[in-house]
Design a protein around this motif. Structure first.
Motif, mmCIF file in Angstrom:
data_model
loop_
_atom_site.group_PDB
_atom_site.id
_atom_site.type_symbol
_atom_site.label_atom_id
_atom_site.label_comp_id
_atom_site.label_asym_id
_atom_site.label_seq_id
_atom_site.Cartn_x
_atom_site.Cartn_y
_atom_site.Cartn_z
ATOM 1 N N ASP A 58 55.818 96.465 75.047
ATOM 2 C CA ASP A 58 55.866 97.451 74.478
ATOM 3 C C ASP A 58 57.258 98.012 74.024
ATOM 4 O OD1 ASP A 58 55.274 99.341 72.452
ATOM 5 O OD2 ASP A 58 54.341 100.754 73.858
ATOM 6 N N ILE A 59 57.556 98.577 73.040
ATOM 7 C CA ILE A 59 58.846 99.162 72.848
ATOM 8 C C ILE A 59 59.090 100.713 73.331
ATOM 9 C CG2 ILE A 59 60.897 100.212 71.017
ATOM 10 C CD1 ILE A 59 60.146 97.771 69.421
ATOM 11 N N VAL A 87 56.054 93.918 71.003
ATOM 12 C CA VAL A 87 54.769 94.252 70.152
ATOM 13 C C VAL A 87 55.272 95.750 69.809
ATOM 14 C CG1 VAL A 87 53.071 92.873 71.142
ATOM 15 C CG2 VAL A 87 53.501 95.017 72.226
ATOM 16 N N THR A 88 55.187 95.802 68.407
ATOM 17 C CA THR A 88 55.356 97.017 67.954
ATOM 18 C C THR A 88 54.604 97.467 66.818
ATOM 19 O OG1 THR A 88 57.258 98.153 66.914
ATOM 20 C CG2 THR A 88 56.990 96.264 66.322
ATOM 21 N N ASP A 93 59.614 100.450 63.709
ATOM 22 C CA ASP A 93 60.093 99.300 63.294
ATOM 23 C C ASP A 93 61.634 99.334 63.199
ATOM 24 O OD1 ASP A 93 60.395 100.070 61.000
ATOM 25 O OD2 ASP A 93 59.737 98.406 60.039
ATOM 26 N N GLU A 94 62.185 100.573 63.410
ATOM 27 C CA GLU A 94 63.738 100.677 63.311
ATOM 28 C C GLU A 94 64.371 100.356 64.636
ATOM 29 O OE1 GLU A 94 62.102 105.099 64.771
ATOM 30 O OE2 GLU A 94 61.489 103.359 63.234
ATOM 31 N N TYR A 95 63.190 100.036 65.848
ATOM 32 C CA TYR A 95 64.078 99.607 67.069
ATOM 33 C C TYR A 95 63.751 98.029 67.151
ATOM 34 C CZ TYR A 95 63.033 104.407 68.330
ATOM 35 O OH TYR A 95 63.000 105.828 68.372
ATOM 36 N N PHE A 107 58.810 89.315 68.130
ATOM 37 C CA PHE A 107 57.967 90.133 68.093
ATOM 38 C C PHE A 107 56.755 89.865 67.077
ATOM 39 C CE2 PHE A 107 58.868 92.184 64.194
ATOM 40 C CZ PHE A 107 60.137 91.523 63.741
ATOM 41 N N LEU A 108 55.860 90.840 67.511
ATOM 42 C CA LEU A 108 54.629 90.773 66.446
ATOM 43 C C LEU A 108 54.221 92.273 66.498
ATOM 44 C CD1 LEU A 108 52.380 88.099 68.244
ATOM 45 C CD2 LEU A 108 53.218 88.152 65.835
#
Length: 228
Positions: A58-59, A87-88, A93-95, A107-108
């Protein structure tokens, strides 16, 4: 002889989501959940101790976030880079670009169907990258400004141009544009198998681990831009 199961480490701070991942992966005959972590520092420690085949990361996590944890496990200079599936959600999603630059293999989105998540782990476990063309286009569209090269990138760009053949450069540009192998084949009037060969040569010549790194490099040095 049966192949050994894919050993998966789950790194997610939300207990309910983490439990869901564990249930999904444990139900697969070719997968084994070997550990879990609720923060980035614990994720790094668990990964180094357990040596999983794939890390689901996870981010947004406490203590150390998923981007930094990924960098420590798979970033530049890492002796034995881990395979990390980030996963995000769209609202963070800026990361994603930073996570890919940090060494993630793909990523998903968190709301991806279980079958897609399982397939993502299998894809990364066998050494491929997971960067869906549609998601690549979204990433490029959102971050065109950030992906523009710095003035100092020109030498790196020139080196790549010298290293690759004109056709390989053309294929790299299409990869960075978010096209799949089949789409590249159609656009360049070659077979998908030929595209696959070009991709392998590009990765080998530029010493890149996977397709994700090729996309990041192409934008970072200005071979393509978000406005192309």
């Amino acid at each position: 002889m049966t192949d050994p199961p894919i050993r998966v480490l789950i790194c997610e701070d939300q207990a309910l989501v983490r439990a869901g991942y564990i249930t999904i992966f444990s139900a697969q005959p070719d997968m084994e959940v070997v550990g879990e972590a609720a923060d980035g520092r614990a994720a790094v420690e668990a990964a180094r101790l357990l040596g999983p085949d794939v890390i689901v990361m996870d981010i947004r996590m406490p203590i150390v976030d998923g981007i930094e944890a990924t960098r420590r496990l798979a970033g530049p200079g890492t002796e034995d880079p881990a395979k990390v599936l980030v996963v995000t959600t769209f609202n963070v999603d800026e990361y994603v670009y930073e996570a890919l630059k940090a060494g993630a293999s793909g990523f998903l989105l968190k709301d991806a169907p279980p079958a897609e998540l399982v397939n993502g782990v299998r894809t990364i476990a066998r050494g491929d990258s997971l960067l869906a063309p549609a998601v690549t286009r979204t990433l490029i569209g959102h971050f065109a400004e950030r992906l523009r090269p710095a003035d100092t990138s020109r030498p790196a760009r020139d080196e790549i141009v010298r290293t690759l053949t004109p056709r390989e450069l053309e294929v790299l540009e299409q990869i960075a544009g978010g096209l799949s192998n089949a789409e590249i084949a159609e656009k360049l009037f070659i077979t998908a198998e030929t595209v696959k060969t070009y991709v392998s040569r590009i990765l080998a010549k530029l010493e890149l681990r996977d397709r994700v790194q090729a996309v990041v490099l192409a934008y970072r040095v200005g071979l393509v831009s978000g406005t192309d």
